[in-house]
Design a protein around this motif. Structure first.
Motif, mmCIF file in Angstrom:
data_model
loop_
_atom_site.group_PDB
_atom_site.id
_atom_site.type_symbol
_atom_site.label_atom_id
_atom_site.label_comp_id
_atom_site.label_asym_id
_atom_site.label_seq_id
_atom_site.Cartn_x
_atom_site.Cartn_y
_atom_site.Cartn_z
ATOM 1 N N PRO A 170 -0.460 -1.789 -9.964
ATOM 2 C CA PRO A 170 -1.700 -1.249 -9.367
ATOM 3 C C PRO A 170 -2.852 -2.243 -9.457
ATOM 4 O O PRO A 170 -3.013 -2.947 -10.456
ATOM 5 C CB PRO A 170 -1.976 0.003 -10.195
ATOM 6 N N VAL A 171 -3.655 -2.273 -8.404
ATOM 7 C CA VAL A 171 -4.868 -3.087 -8.368
ATOM 8 C C VAL A 171 -6.021 -2.228 -8.871
ATOM 9 O O VAL A 171 -6.190 -1.096 -8.401
ATOM 10 C CB VAL A 171 -5.147 -3.590 -6.933
ATOM 11 N N PRO A 172 -6.811 -2.714 -9.829
ATOM 12 C CA PRO A 172 -7.918 -1.895 -10.348
ATOM 13 C C PRO A 172 -8.866 -1.450 -9.243
ATOM 14 O O PRO A 172 -9.176 -2.204 -8.320
ATOM 15 C CB PRO A 172 -8.617 -2.845 -11.333
ATOM 16 N N GLU A 210 -8.741 4.682 5.547
ATOM 17 C CA GLU A 210 -9.528 4.890 4.337
ATOM 18 C C GLU A 210 -10.997 5.140 4.643
ATOM 19 O O GLU A 210 -11.731 5.657 3.797
ATOM 20 C CB GLU A 210 -9.379 3.693 3.407
ATOM 21 N N HIS A 211 -11.450 4.755 5.838
ATOM 22 C CA HIS A 211 -12.845 4.968 6.219
ATOM 23 C C HIS A 211 -12.992 6.120 7.210
ATOM 24 O O HIS A 211 -13.986 6.193 7.940
ATOM 25 C CB HIS A 211 -13.432 3.681 6.802
ATOM 26 N N GLY A 212 -12.018 7.012 7.244
ATOM 27 C CA GLY A 212 -12.160 8.245 8.003
ATOM 28 C C GLY A 212 -11.583 8.243 9.398
ATOM 29 O O GLY A 212 -11.759 9.226 10.133
ATOM 30 N N TRP A 213 -10.878 7.177 9.816
ATOM 31 C CA TRP A 213 -10.297 7.139 11.149
ATOM 32 C C TRP A 213 -8.916 7.801 11.125
ATOM 33 O O TRP A 213 -8.241 7.841 10.102
ATOM 34 C CB TRP A 213 -10.175 5.695 11.630
ATOM 35 N N ARG A 214 -8.493 8.294 12.284
ATOM 36 C CA ARG A 214 -7.185 8.922 12.418
ATOM 37 C C ARG A 214 -6.398 8.243 13.535
ATOM 38 O O ARG A 214 -6.968 7.917 14.580
ATOM 39 C CB ARG A 214 -7.337 10.416 12.727
ATOM 40 N N HIS A 215 -5.111 8.065 13.294
ATOM 41 C CA HIS A 215 -4.277 7.392 14.288
ATOM 42 C C HIS A 215 -3.763 8.398 15.307
ATOM 43 O O HIS A 215 -3.183 9.426 14.961
ATOM 44 C CB HIS A 215 -3.102 6.693 13.603
ATOM 45 N N PRO A 264 -6.862 2.760 -5.494
ATOM 46 C CA PRO A 264 -5.836 3.749 -5.885
ATOM 47 C C PRO A 264 -4.527 3.660 -5.129
ATOM 48 O O PRO A 264 -3.508 4.140 -5.620
ATOM 49 C CB PRO A 264 -6.539 5.095 -5.620
ATOM 50 N N THR A 265 -4.510 3.066 -3.938
ATOM 51 C CA THR A 265 -3.259 3.019 -3.171
ATOM 52 C C THR A 265 -2.727 1.596 -3.004
ATOM 53 O O THR A 265 -1.754 1.392 -2.273
ATOM 54 C CB THR A 265 -3.466 3.629 -1.773
ATOM 55 N N ALA A 269 0.839 -1.191 0.000
ATOM 56 C CA ALA A 269 0.000 0.000 0.000
ATOM 57 C C ALA A 269 0.873 1.239 0.000
ATOM 58 O O ALA A 269 1.916 1.278 0.654
ATOM 59 C CB ALA A 269 -0.926 0.008 1.218
ATOM 60 N N ASN A 270 0.445 2.235 -0.739
ATOM 61 C CA ASN A 270 1.130 3.522 -0.828
ATOM 62 C C ASN A 270 0.174 4.586 -0.286
ATOM 63 O O ASN A 270 -0.444 5.334 -1.045
ATOM 64 C CB ASN A 270 1.509 3.806 -2.286
ATOM 65 N N PRO A 271 -0.006 4.660 1.044
ATOM 66 C CA PRO A 271 -1.069 5.498 1.621
ATOM 67 C C PRO A 271 -0.913 6.978 1.344
ATOM 68 O O PRO A 271 -1.892 7.708 1.317
ATOM 69 C CB PRO A 271 -0.981 5.193 3.118
ATOM 70 N N LYS A 272 0.318 7.446 1.146
ATOM 71 C CA LYS A 272 0.534 8.869 0.895
ATOM 72 C C LYS A 272 0.513 9.209 -0.590
ATOM 73 O O LYS A 272 0.616 10.381 -0.952
ATOM 74 C CB LYS A 272 1.880 9.299 1.491
ATOM 75 N N ASN A 273 0.379 8.192 -1.456
ATOM 76 C CA ASN A 273 0.380 8.392 -2.904
ATOM 77 C C ASN A 273 1.629 9.141 -3.366
ATOM 78 O O ASN A 273 1.561 10.033 -4.228
ATOM 79 C CB ASN A 273 -0.877 9.135 -3.355
#
Length: 249
Positions: free
Chosen positions: A43-45, A134-139, A48-49, A24-28
């Protein structure tokens, strides 16, 4: 205090139930994308990350661990599933108990001050936290838990719990939700479906009109030709008798 973006790793590697070994490339980051392609991750269709390793049957795990080593030496912050981490030897790598009474990968509960929070088991894959993000949570790096923004209403928060739980289950992860919170999630009101647009009486659907006037319909078996529309009588102009009975002299 580091921002939410800074708390994310540059790359994360783990196992996906459908795509196998993934990254995964979370920061793009463009540099991370370029590095992943160099290590044969593609990339997986519609993700995006997310990137999947090609030809995983050809020493997929060995190629992945070597890629992780090189990325870390290059200064990338890499989060790795324990089974793929080259820093852990086979003897020291934790063995996960997947029995029916094993500990969950993610636990979600409601805190009296912090609201709805999620905690991840230390042995879980590095992709687990990204699914929550990806679902709006923050660490929260100070408490090592995941929280929702303070402006999130309760109804929206319950929906995010449901969406995150479903996504984690699809990834083969175990999720434990506080019983009372689970009841509230199950009982939350669903958004009402939009009623169909009212159909005007006597109005012919456009498709039916187009079919009726189409010349191709005449050639269809079992269909009668549609007569051309007749102009109203009031619209027909009377014939001038001087023209009707004129002759060339």
């Amino acid at each position: 205090m580091p921002s939410h973006y800074d708390a994310l790793p540059d790359l994360a590697f783990g196992h996906h139930p459908v795509y196998g070994i993934v990254a995964a490339n979370p920061k793009n980051l463009a540099a991370s994308t370029w590095m992943l392609k160099g290590f044969d991750f593609h990339p997986v269709p519609d993700q995006p990350t997310l990137y999947a390793l090609a030809n995983q049957n050809h020493d997929g795990q060995g190629r992945t661990t070597r890629a992780i080593e090189l990325l870390r030496k290059a200064g990338y912050r890499v989060d790795v599933d324990a089974a793929l981490d080259p820093a852990l030897t086979p003897d020291t790598a934790p063995v996960r108990d997947r029995g029916p009474l094993s500990e969950p990968d993610v636990a979600i509960a409601e805190h009296p001050q912090l609201g709805i929070v999620a905690a991840i088991d230390d042995r879980a894959s590095g992709l687990t936290g990204l699914a929550l993000v990806e679902h709006g949570w923050r660490h929260d790096s100070r408490l090592d838990i995941y929280t929702l923004p303070a402006t999130t209403g309760r109804g929206e928060a319950l929906g995010k719990v449901a969406d995150a739980t479903l996504a984690l289950h699809r990834s083969g992860l175990r999720v434990a939700v506080q019983p009372r919170l689970a009841q509230d999630v199950a009982a939350r009101p669903r958004p009402a479906a939009a009623p169909p647009a009212p159909r005007e009486r006597g109005r012919v659907p456009p498709r039916a009109t187009a079919l009726a006037t189409s010349p191709a319909r005449v050639g269809l078996l079992g269909t009668a030709p549609v007569p051309a529309p007749v102009a109203p009588a009031a619209a027909v102009r009377p014939v001038d008798p001087r023209i009707a009975f004129s002759r060339d002299r």
